[in-house]
Motif scaffolding. Sequence first.
Motif, PDB file in Angstrom:
ATOM      1  N   PRO A  25     109.575  17.377  84.903  1.00  0.00           N
ATOM      2  CA  PRO A  25     110.301  16.153  84.615  1.00  0.00           C
ATOM      3  C   PRO A  25     110.424  15.951  83.116  1.00  0.00           C
ATOM      4  CG  PRO A  25     108.062  15.614  85.220  1.00  0.00           C
ATOM      5  CD  PRO A  25     108.203  17.114  85.327  1.00  0.00           C
ATOM      6  N   ARG A  26     111.552  15.448  82.702  1.00  0.00           N
ATOM      7  CA  ARG A  26     111.769  15.194  81.284  1.00  0.00           C
ATOM      8  C   ARG A  26     111.312  13.785  80.958  1.00  0.00           C
ATOM      9  NH1 ARG A  26     117.861  16.419  80.422  1.00  0.00           N
ATOM     10  NH2 ARG A  26     117.485  14.519  79.287  1.00  0.00           N
ATOM     11  N   PRO A  27     110.599  13.635  79.857  1.00  0.00           N
ATOM     12  CA  PRO A  27     110.144  12.297  79.473  1.00  0.00           C
ATOM     13  C   PRO A  27     111.286  11.327  79.221  1.00  0.00           C
ATOM     14  CG  PRO A  27     108.949  13.966  78.258  1.00  0.00           C
ATOM     15  CD  PRO A  27     110.063  14.667  78.991  1.00  0.00           C
ATOM     16  N   SER A  28     112.463  11.832  78.891  1.00  0.00           N
ATOM     17  CA  SER A  28     113.584  10.929  78.652  1.00  0.00           C
ATOM     18  C   SER A  28     114.208  10.444  79.955  1.00  0.00           C
ATOM     19  CB  SER A  28     114.643  11.623  77.798  1.00  0.00           C
ATOM     20  OG  SER A  28     115.120  12.773  78.464  1.00  0.00           O
ATOM     21  N   ASP A  29     113.885  11.106  81.063  1.00  0.00           N
ATOM     22  CA  ASP A  29     114.392  10.649  82.353  1.00  0.00           C
ATOM     23  C   ASP A  29     113.747   9.317  82.692  1.00  0.00           C
ATOM     24  OD1 ASP A  29     115.898  12.927  82.648  1.00  0.00           O
ATOM     25  OD2 ASP A  29     114.461  13.922  83.975  1.00  0.00           O
ATOM     26  N   PRO A  30     114.528   8.365  83.168  1.00  0.00           N
ATOM     27  CA  PRO A  30     113.931   7.068  83.513  1.00  0.00           C
ATOM     28  C   PRO A  30     113.005   7.201  84.722  1.00  0.00           C
ATOM     29  CG  PRO A  30     116.213   7.158  84.218  1.00  0.00           C
ATOM     30  CD  PRO A  30     115.948   8.422  83.441  1.00  0.00           C
ATOM     31  N   GLU A  31     111.970   6.399  84.717  1.00  0.00           N
ATOM     32  CA  GLU A  31     111.086   6.383  85.881  1.00  0.00           C
ATOM     33  C   GLU A  31     111.867   5.812  87.062  1.00  0.00           C
ATOM     34  OE1 GLU A  31     106.724   5.544  85.365  1.00  0.00           O
ATOM     35  OE2 GLU A  31     107.566   4.437  83.670  1.00  0.00           O
ATOM     36  N   PRO A  32     111.562   6.299  88.269  1.00  0.00           N
ATOM     37  CA  PRO A  32     112.267   5.754  89.434  1.00  0.00           C
ATOM     38  C   PRO A  32     111.904   4.286  89.638  1.00  0.00           C
ATOM     39  CG  PRO A  32     110.494   7.217  90.112  1.00  0.00           C
ATOM     40  CD  PRO A  32     110.593   7.308  88.628  1.00  0.00           C
ATOM     41  N   LEU A  33     112.832   3.544  90.152  1.00  0.00           N
ATOM     42  CA  LEU A  33     112.581   2.132  90.426  1.00  0.00           C
ATOM     43  C   LEU A  33     111.887   1.978  91.771  1.00  0.00           C
ATOM     44  CD1 LEU A  33     115.962   0.554  89.278  1.00  0.00           C
ATOM     45  CD2 LEU A  33     113.793   0.625  88.039  1.00  0.00           C
TER      46      LEU A  33
END
Length: 108
Positions: free
Chosen positions: A11-19
Amino acid sequence: MADIVPFPRTPRPSDPEPLWRHLLGEQLRRRRHDRGETLTETADTAGVSPQYLSEVERGRKEPSSEMIAAIAGALDTSLIELTSAVADELRTTSVPASARASVFALAA
């Protein structure tokens, strides 16, 4: 010129965390499908409209705890079982804060 060092992409740290509402909806839909029920059948048992249940399953609505409990009950599960399943999924899909911090420190 400096060497380019590849970093893992997922996972990329810039990817938003899932809601939460998205994972909750996925969990509800999975449980409903496992039971072989239609939206209408589960919604009737829960006392909500099929349209509302559809929006919850798609992560478009942020249901109250009372609504979550009613839908969980209609699926013969408890609120704690449902909440634990969503939390477990969050743990596996989220990037820990410590990992995000170390990547930002490298980029600075």
